[in-house]
Motif scaffolding. Structure first.
Motif, PDB file in Angstrom:
ATOM      1  N   LYS A 211      33.427  39.050  62.766  1.00 47.43           N
ATOM      2  CA  LYS A 211      33.250  37.810  63.522  1.00 47.43           C
ATOM      3  C   LYS A 211      31.867  37.194  63.279  1.00 47.43           C
ATOM      4  CE  LYS A 211      34.459  36.138  68.055  1.00 47.43           C
ATOM      5  NZ  LYS A 211      34.856  36.450  69.422  1.00 47.43           N
ATOM      6  N   GLN A 212      30.829  38.055  63.346  1.00 49.69           N
ATOM      7  CA  GLN A 212      29.458  37.524  63.229  1.00 49.69           C
ATOM      8  C   GLN A 212      29.175  36.984  61.820  1.00 49.69           C
ATOM      9  OE1 GLN A 212      27.767  41.164  64.564  1.00 49.69           O
ATOM     10  NE2 GLN A 212      27.771  42.118  62.550  1.00 49.69           N
ATOM     11  N   GLU A 213      29.742  37.632  60.789  1.00 46.93           N
ATOM     12  CA  GLU A 213      29.512  37.171  59.415  1.00 46.93           C
ATOM     13  C   GLU A 213      30.184  35.812  59.213  1.00 46.93           C
ATOM     14  OE1 GLU A 213      30.374  40.251  60.217  1.00 46.93           O
ATOM     15  OE2 GLU A 213      28.646  41.408  59.527  1.00 46.93           O
ATOM     16  N   LEU A 214      31.410  35.675  59.743  1.00 46.73           N
ATOM     17  CA  LEU A 214      32.121  34.398  59.612  1.00 46.73           C
ATOM     18  C   LEU A 214      31.396  33.311  60.402  1.00 46.73           C
ATOM     19  CD1 LEU A 214      35.728  35.854  59.970  1.00 46.73           C
ATOM     20  CD2 LEU A 214      34.723  34.880  57.901  1.00 46.73           C
ATOM     21  N   TRP A 215      30.864  33.692  61.554  1.00 47.52           N
ATOM     22  CA  TRP A 215      30.125  32.741  62.406  1.00 47.52           C
ATOM     23  C   TRP A 215      28.892  32.235  61.658  1.00 47.52           C
ATOM     24  CZ3 TRP A 215      25.713  31.275  64.839  1.00 47.52           C
ATOM     25  CH2 TRP A 215      25.844  30.413  65.932  1.00 47.52           C
ATOM     26  N   MET A 216      28.176  33.149  61.019  1.00 46.82           N
ATOM     27  CA  MET A 216      26.947  32.754  60.313  1.00 46.82           C
ATOM     28  C   MET A 216      27.281  31.879  59.106  1.00 46.82           C
ATOM     29  SD  MET A 216      24.398  36.044  60.633  1.00 46.82           S
ATOM     30  CE  MET A 216      25.445  37.228  59.819  1.00 46.82           C
ATOM     31  N   LEU A 217      28.356  32.203  58.400  1.00 51.23           N
ATOM     32  CA  LEU A 217      28.755  31.391  57.240  1.00 51.23           C
ATOM     33  C   LEU A 217      29.033  29.949  57.698  1.00 51.23           C
ATOM     34  CD1 LEU A 217      29.582  31.284  54.204  1.00 51.23           C
ATOM     35  CD2 LEU A 217      31.898  31.836  54.923  1.00 51.23           C
ATOM     36  N   ARG A 218      29.751  29.829  58.821  1.00 49.11           N
ATOM     37  CA  ARG A 218      30.118  28.494  59.337  1.00 49.11           C
ATOM     38  C   ARG A 218      28.924  27.738  59.900  1.00 49.11           C
ATOM     39  NH1 ARG A 218      34.243  31.146  62.106  1.00 49.11           N
ATOM     40  NH2 ARG A 218      33.138  31.006  64.080  1.00 49.11           N
ATOM     41  N   ASN A 219      28.040  28.449  60.601  1.00 49.60           N
ATOM     42  CA  ASN A 219      27.081  27.744  61.465  1.00 49.60           C
ATOM     43  C   ASN A 219      25.605  27.879  61.131  1.00 49.60           C
ATOM     44  OD1 ASN A 219      29.119  26.797  63.340  1.00 49.60           O
ATOM     45  ND2 ASN A 219      29.332  28.926  63.980  1.00 49.60           N
ATOM     46  N   ALA A 220      25.268  28.745  60.170  1.00 51.30           N
ATOM     47  CA  ALA A 220      23.839  29.026  59.932  1.00 51.30           C
ATOM     48  C   ALA A 220      23.042  27.733  59.773  1.00 51.30           C
ATOM     49  CB  ALA A 220      23.670  29.925  58.708  1.00 51.30           C
ATOM     50  N   ALA A 221      23.513  26.841  58.930  1.00 49.57           N
ATOM     51  CA  ALA A 221      22.742  25.629  58.625  1.00 49.57           C
ATOM     52  C   ALA A 221      22.502  24.783  59.878  1.00 49.57           C
ATOM     53  CB  ALA A 221      23.465  24.804  57.575  1.00 49.57           C
ATOM     54  N   ALA A 222      23.541  24.626  60.692  1.00 48.31           N
ATOM     55  CA  ALA A 222      23.441  23.729  61.842  1.00 48.31           C
ATOM     56  C   ALA A 222      22.528  24.275  62.949  1.00 48.31           C
ATOM     57  CB  ALA A 222      24.831  23.441  62.401  1.00 48.31           C
ATOM     58  N   THR A 223      22.255  25.585  62.948  1.00 48.00           N
ATOM     59  CA  THR A 223      21.404  26.132  64.017  1.00 48.00           C
ATOM     60  C   THR A 223      19.938  25.736  63.822  1.00 48.00           C
ATOM     61  OG1 THR A 223      20.892  28.165  62.807  1.00 48.00           O
ATOM     62  CG2 THR A 223      22.823  28.226  64.257  1.00 48.00           C
ATOM     63  N   GLY A 224      19.571  25.423  62.574  1.00 51.90           N
ATOM     64  CA  GLY A 224      18.180  25.070  62.309  1.00 51.90           C
ATOM     65  C   GLY A 224      17.273  26.286  62.172  1.00 51.90           C
ATOM     66  N   ALA A 225      17.788  27.478  62.487  1.00 58.19           N
ATOM     67  CA  ALA A 225      16.969  28.696  62.332  1.00 58.19           C
ATOM     68  C   ALA A 225      16.845  29.011  60.849  1.00 58.19           C
ATOM     69  CB  ALA A 225      17.608  29.861  63.077  1.00 58.19           C
ATOM     70  N   ARG A 226      15.699  29.611  60.471  1.00 56.78           N
ATOM     71  CA  ARG A 226      15.520  29.897  59.038  1.00 56.78           C
ATOM     72  C   ARG A 226      16.174  31.211  58.635  1.00 56.78           C
ATOM     73  NH1 ARG A 226      10.684  27.759  60.518  1.00 56.78           N
ATOM     74  NH2 ARG A 226       9.664  29.785  60.624  1.00 56.78           N
ATOM     75  N   LEU A 227      16.355  32.117  59.618  1.00 54.67           N
ATOM     76  CA  LEU A 227      16.963  33.413  59.302  1.00 54.67           C
ATOM     77  C   LEU A 227      17.891  33.860  60.427  1.00 54.67           C
ATOM     78  CD1 LEU A 227      16.833  35.758  57.179  1.00 54.67           C
ATOM     79  CD2 LEU A 227      15.298  36.893  58.766  1.00 54.67           C
ATOM     80  N   LEU A 228      19.140  34.187  60.059  1.00 52.87           N
ATOM     81  CA  LEU A 228      20.075  34.749  61.031  1.00 52.87           C
ATOM     82  C   LEU A 228      20.446  36.148  60.560  1.00 52.87           C
ATOM     83  CD1 LEU A 228      20.727  31.493  60.751  1.00 52.87           C
ATOM     84  CD2 LEU A 228      22.497  32.056  62.398  1.00 52.87           C
ATOM     85  N   CYS A 229      20.580  37.088  61.496  1.00 51.24           N
ATOM     86  CA  CYS A 229      20.940  38.459  61.130  1.00 51.24           C
ATOM     87  C   CYS A 229      22.156  38.891  61.939  1.00 51.24           C
ATOM     88  CB  CYS A 229      19.811  39.436  61.443  1.00 51.24           C
ATOM     89  SG  CYS A 229      18.230  38.997  60.716  1.00 51.24           S
ATOM     90  N   GLY A 230      23.188  39.372  61.270  1.00 46.89           N
ATOM     91  CA  GLY A 230      24.389  39.890  61.940  1.00 46.89           C
ATOM     92  C   GLY A 230      24.155  41.360  62.267  1.00 46.89           C
ATOM     93  N   LEU A 231      24.144  41.700  63.569  1.00 43.85           N
ATOM     94  CA  LEU A 231      23.672  43.045  63.935  1.00 43.85           C
ATOM     95  C   LEU A 231      24.589  43.802  64.897  1.00 43.85           C
ATOM     96  CD1 LEU A 231      19.899  42.117  64.314  1.00 43.85           C
ATOM     97  CD2 LEU A 231      20.868  43.571  62.529  1.00 43.85           C
ATOM     98  N   GLY A 232      25.876  43.482  64.901  1.00 43.16           N
ATOM     99  CA  GLY A 232      26.864  44.273  65.664  1.00 43.16           C
ATOM    100  C   GLY A 232      26.443  44.589  67.081  1.00 43.16           C
ATOM    101  N   GLY A 233      26.441  45.877  67.404  1.00 39.47           N
ATOM    102  CA  GLY A 233      26.191  46.288  68.790  1.00 39.47           C
ATOM    103  C   GLY A 233      24.711  46.474  69.123  1.00 39.47           C
ATOM    104  N   SER A 234      23.811  45.903  68.333  1.00 38.85           N
ATOM    105  CA  SER A 234      22.376  46.162  68.537  1.00 38.85           C
ATOM    106  C   SER A 234      21.848  45.707  69.892  1.00 38.85           C
ATOM    107  CB  SER A 234      21.549  45.473  67.451  1.00 38.85           C
ATOM    108  OG  SER A 234      21.937  45.933  66.198  1.00 38.85           O
ATOM    109  N   LEU A 235      22.367  44.602  70.408  1.00 34.51           N
ATOM    110  CA  LEU A 235      21.827  44.100  71.682  1.00 34.51           C
ATOM    111  C   LEU A 235      22.088  45.100  72.804  1.00 34.51           C
ATOM    112  CD1 LEU A 235      22.622  40.261  71.594  1.00 34.51           C
ATOM    113  CD2 LEU A 235      20.474  41.430  71.070  1.00 34.51           C
ATOM    114  N   ASP A 236      23.239  45.783  72.724  1.00 41.94           N
ATOM    115  CA  ASP A 236      23.541  46.804  73.737  1.00 41.94           C
ATOM    116  C   ASP A 236      22.493  47.912  73.692  1.00 41.94           C
ATOM    117  OD1 ASP A 236      26.201  45.843  74.753  1.00 41.94           O
ATOM    118  OD2 ASP A 236      26.691  46.032  72.638  1.00 41.94           O
ATOM    119  N   VAL A 237      22.054  48.245  72.476  1.00 39.87           N
ATOM    120  CA  VAL A 237      21.034  49.293  72.330  1.00 39.87           C
ATOM    121  C   VAL A 237      19.678  48.769  72.811  1.00 39.87           C
ATOM    122  CG1 VAL A 237      19.847  50.815  70.700  1.00 39.87           C
ATOM    123  CG2 VAL A 237      22.286  50.346  70.399  1.00 39.87           C
ATOM    124  N   PHE A 238      19.304  47.553  72.404  1.00 35.31           N
ATOM    125  CA  PHE A 238      18.016  46.990  72.826  1.00 35.31           C
ATOM    126  C   PHE A 238      17.964  46.836  74.352  1.00 35.31           C
ATOM    127  CE2 PHE A 238      17.816  44.824  68.434  1.00 35.31           C
ATOM    128  CZ  PHE A 238      17.088  45.883  67.906  1.00 35.31           C
TER     129      PHE A 238
END
Ligand code: UDP
Length: 241
Positions: free
Chosen positions: A163-190
């Protein structure tokens, strides 16, 4: 040149090199995105061409775990080392903090990204949390707009694969961010809602087993691991190695 493991091309980098490359991407005009596939995701890519396109289209493709490193070695094209996404993210945040850069956190259940943001801001003084949003939304549009308005330099997109990889492919440019990282369950760990395997387990390539013991419902997904090894063997035979 990337090292191909069953159709996914991996960048052959050490952790230090990957972090340097990530920072270089972050300092140059975007959009760029990073993916960290494990064997399970490689198998998903074999079945879903669109997922494969999203993964191989990334600016940085890192070998998330020991399985991919083992597979590459069995194919006679070894990778330098594993570069787990969550460790890559931690190292990147350290550097971002030094430069006072800002980060948007997207994903996980309501409240988790916010909790992760508070912990990360405390752990990495200087890092700015530009905003957070949970990963259970219906439309991309408002989320993309929120990231764009936040002015974030980077965004962690944690919606699970692919899901996250497809999301980044579709939307990376429009977010204006210079770097997006797909990181699965990392937020749960953080955020501290899920614990990472103790060092002993990951040092011995057994992080997946630790996770399975903690979350037995993952068994269905993990059956992709033996399948991955079968496919590596087949590929090796095909190559006459
Ligand atoms: N997730 C999400 N939106 C969804 C599906 C999943 O935000 O529609 C989150 C989920 O809450 C979890 C993460 O994505 O925080 C996926 O975690 P998992 O451990 O499955 O991912 P992995 O690290 O194995 O890719």
């Amino acid at each position: 040149m990337r090292i191909e493991v069953l159709g996914v091309g991996f960048d052959n980098l050490t952790m230090d090199e990957a972090v340097d490359r990530g920072m270089a991407l972050l300092r140059s005009d975007g959009p760029h995105y990073v993916v960290t596939p494990n064997p399970e995701i490689v198998e998903v890519c074999r079945e879903h061409p669109e997922a494969a396109r999203a993964v191989n289209g990334a600016d940085l493709v890192l070998a998330d775990g020991v399985g991919v490193v083992m597979g590459a070695r069995m194919l006679g094209t070894p990778l330098k080392e594993k570069v787990p996404g969550i460790e890559f993210a931690a190292r990147l945040m350290e550097k971002m903090a030094e430069e006072g850069l800002s980060l948007y956190l997207l994903g996980a259940k309501p409240g988790v990204a916010e909790a992760a943001g508070a912990k990360l801001a405390a752990k990495y003084p200087g890092l700015k949390i530009a905003g957070t949003h949970d990963g259970y939304f219906q439309e991309d549009g408002p989320i993309v707009e929120a990231i764009r308005r936040s002015g974030a330099d980077a965004a962690f997109i944690c919606l699970g694969a692919p899901k996250q990889e497809l999301w980044m492919l579709r939307n990376a440019a429009a977010t204006g961010a210079r770097l997006l990282c797909g990181l699965g369950g990392s937020l749960d760990v953080f955020a501290g809602t899920v614990k990472r395997a103790p060092k002993f387990w990951s040092d011995h390539g057994l992080e997946w087993f630790y996770r399975l013991c903690k979350e037995p419902r993952r068994i269905g997904r993990m059956m992709k691991l033996p399948l991955f090894l079968v496919h590596i063997r087949q590929e090796k035979k095909r190559n006459g190695k």
